[in-house]
Design a protein around this motif. Structure first.
Motif, PDB file in Angstrom:
ATOM      1  N   THR A   1       0.855  -1.184   0.000  1.00 34.76           N
ATOM      2  CA  THR A   1       0.000   0.000   0.000  1.00 34.76           C
ATOM      3  C   THR A   1       0.890   1.232   0.000  1.00 34.76           C
ATOM      4  OG1 THR A   1      -1.689  -1.204   1.247  1.00 34.76           O
ATOM      5  CG2 THR A   1      -1.863   1.188   1.228  1.00 34.76           C
ATOM      6  N   VAL A   2       0.603   2.159  -0.914  1.00 39.43           N
ATOM      7  CA  VAL A   2       1.381   3.390  -1.010  1.00 39.43           C
ATOM      8  C   VAL A   2       0.447   4.591  -0.953  1.00 39.43           C
ATOM      9  CG1 VAL A   2       3.231   2.285  -2.332  1.00 39.43           C
ATOM     10  CG2 VAL A   2       1.382   3.448  -3.540  1.00 39.43           C
ATOM     11  N   ILE A   3       1.024   5.719  -0.596  1.00 37.80           N
ATOM     12  CA  ILE A   3       0.288   6.981  -0.547  1.00 37.80           C
ATOM     13  C   ILE A   3       1.132   8.045  -1.210  1.00 37.80           C
ATOM     14  CG2 ILE A   3       1.194   7.570   1.745  1.00 37.80           C
ATOM     15  CD1 ILE A   3      -1.602   8.842   2.311  1.00 37.80           C
ATOM     16  N   GLY A   4       0.459   9.004  -1.849  1.00 38.36           N
ATOM     17  CA  GLY A   4       1.212  10.065  -2.494  1.00 38.36           C
ATOM     18  C   GLY A   4       0.372  11.281  -2.772  1.00 38.36           C
TER      19      GLY A   4
ATOM     20  N   ALA B   1       6.060   4.126   9.217  1.00 37.33           N
ATOM     21  CA  ALA B   1       5.926   3.417  10.488  1.00 37.33           C
ATOM     22  C   ALA B   1       4.488   2.952  10.723  1.00 37.33           C
ATOM     23  CB  ALA B   1       6.386   4.308  11.637  1.00 37.33           C
ATOM     24  N   ALA B   2       3.523   3.701  10.184  1.00 35.29           N
ATOM     25  CA  ALA B   2       2.116   3.338  10.346  1.00 35.29           C
ATOM     26  C   ALA B   2       1.725   2.137   9.489  1.00 35.29           C
ATOM     27  CB  ALA B   2       1.229   4.534  10.006  1.00 35.29           C
ATOM     28  N   GLY B   3       2.534   1.830   8.456  1.00 34.56           N
ATOM     29  CA  GLY B   3       2.253   0.652   7.658  1.00 34.56           C
ATOM     30  C   GLY B   3       2.303   0.811   6.155  1.00 34.56           C
ATOM     31  N   TYR B   4       2.577   2.018   5.656  1.00 35.66           N
ATOM     32  CA  TYR B   4       2.703   2.184   4.207  1.00 35.66           C
ATOM     33  C   TYR B   4       4.011   1.576   3.730  1.00 35.66           C
ATOM     34  CZ  TYR B   4      -1.377   5.140   3.947  1.00 35.66           C
ATOM     35  OH  TYR B   4      -2.667   5.587   3.995  1.00 35.66           O
ATOM     36  N   ASP B   5       3.993   1.063   2.519  1.00 33.45           N
ATOM     37  CA  ASP B   5       5.190   0.487   1.905  1.00 33.45           C
ATOM     38  C   ASP B   5       5.947   1.519   1.087  1.00 33.45           C
ATOM     39  OD1 ASP B   5       4.855  -2.474   2.579  1.00 33.45           O
ATOM     40  OD2 ASP B   5       2.900  -1.922   1.756  1.00 33.45           O
ATOM     41  N   GLY B   6       5.303   2.621   0.769  1.00 35.09           N
ATOM     42  CA  GLY B   6       5.940   3.691   0.017  1.00 35.09           C
ATOM     43  C   GLY B   6       5.184   4.985   0.211  1.00 35.09           C
ATOM     44  N   VAL B   7       5.920   6.094   0.215  1.00 40.52           N
ATOM     45  CA  VAL B   7       5.340   7.434   0.323  1.00 40.52           C
ATOM     46  C   VAL B   7       5.921   8.254  -0.823  1.00 40.52           C
ATOM     47  CG1 VAL B   7       5.095   9.505   1.747  1.00 40.52           C
ATOM     48  CG2 VAL B   7       5.134   7.235   2.834  1.00 40.52           C
ATOM     49  N   PHE B   8       5.049   8.764  -1.679  1.00 44.95           N
ATOM     50  CA  PHE B   8       5.474   9.500  -2.869  1.00 44.95           C
ATOM     51  C   PHE B   8       4.840  10.885  -2.825  1.00 44.95           C
ATOM     52  CE2 PHE B   8       5.551   5.004  -3.697  1.00 44.95           C
ATOM     53  CZ  PHE B   8       6.836   4.831  -4.178  1.00 44.95           C
ATOM     54  N   GLU B   9       5.456  11.740  -2.037  1.00 48.75           N
ATOM     55  CA  GLU B   9       4.924  13.076  -1.822  1.00 48.75           C
ATOM     56  C   GLU B   9       5.150  13.942  -3.053  1.00 48.75           C
ATOM     57  OE1 GLU B   9       4.579  16.074   1.930  1.00 48.75           O
ATOM     58  OE2 GLU B   9       5.986  14.422   2.005  1.00 48.75           O
TER      59      GLU B   9
END
Length: 150
Positions: free
Chosen positions: A79-82, A101-109
């Motif tokens: 799961t990723v967020i961006g 740390a909350a559980g995302y595998d990737g963050v694409f800001e």
């Protein structure tokens, strides 16, 4: 996410993921957390992509990842967020660490390269997950590599 009514970012991501050979189920804008979780449980995607452009992605994202990871069948789904995750600008390393740390595998800001996202998606194993056709109503090729829920 529930607070984000923008759709062009979702259309862009859908087209990008399809270009990379993935089937995409695009749930659209303003998706309530409960609907997101129930659709993920039903579809069993290979990847969940959350996107925000309203600046509330960080707070929404923390709430949503908790709900997704609380489901045993989704606990290991990448799961990723961006997008625009905060209203004070991008590049906050504490925000990224907190989301990971909350559980995302990737963050694409916002401001991070689309190439980084492409690389992340390209490194995922193609498992041929069960998916629905994209919401645009067009049939996707059976040869698509995996299912992505957007």
């Amino acid at each position: 996410m529930a607070s984000d009514s923008h759709t062009w970012n979702l259309v862009f991501l859908q087209l990008l993921l399809e270009e990379l050979g993935h089937r995409v189920t695009n749930l659209g804008a303003c998706v309530p957390d409960e609907l997101l979780v129930s659709e993920c449980r039903r579809i069993e995607p290979d990847l969940i992509v959350l996107s925000s452009v309203n600046g509330h992605g960080y707070h929404d994202g923390l709430r949503v990842i908790g709900a997704l990871r609380a489901c045993p069948e989704l606990a290991r789904t990448p799961t990723v967020i961006g997008g625009k995750l905060g209203i004070a600008g991008s590049g906050d390393p504490d925000r990224q660490r907190s989301l990971l740390a909350a559980g995302y595998d990737g963050v694409f800001e916002e401001g991070r390269s689309v190439a980084d996202f492409r690389s992340f998606v390209g490194a995922l194993p193609a498992t041929g997950g069960r998916v629905l056709p994209a919401t645009a109503g067009r049939a996707l090729p059976a040869s698509a590599a995996s299912g992505v829920l957007l």
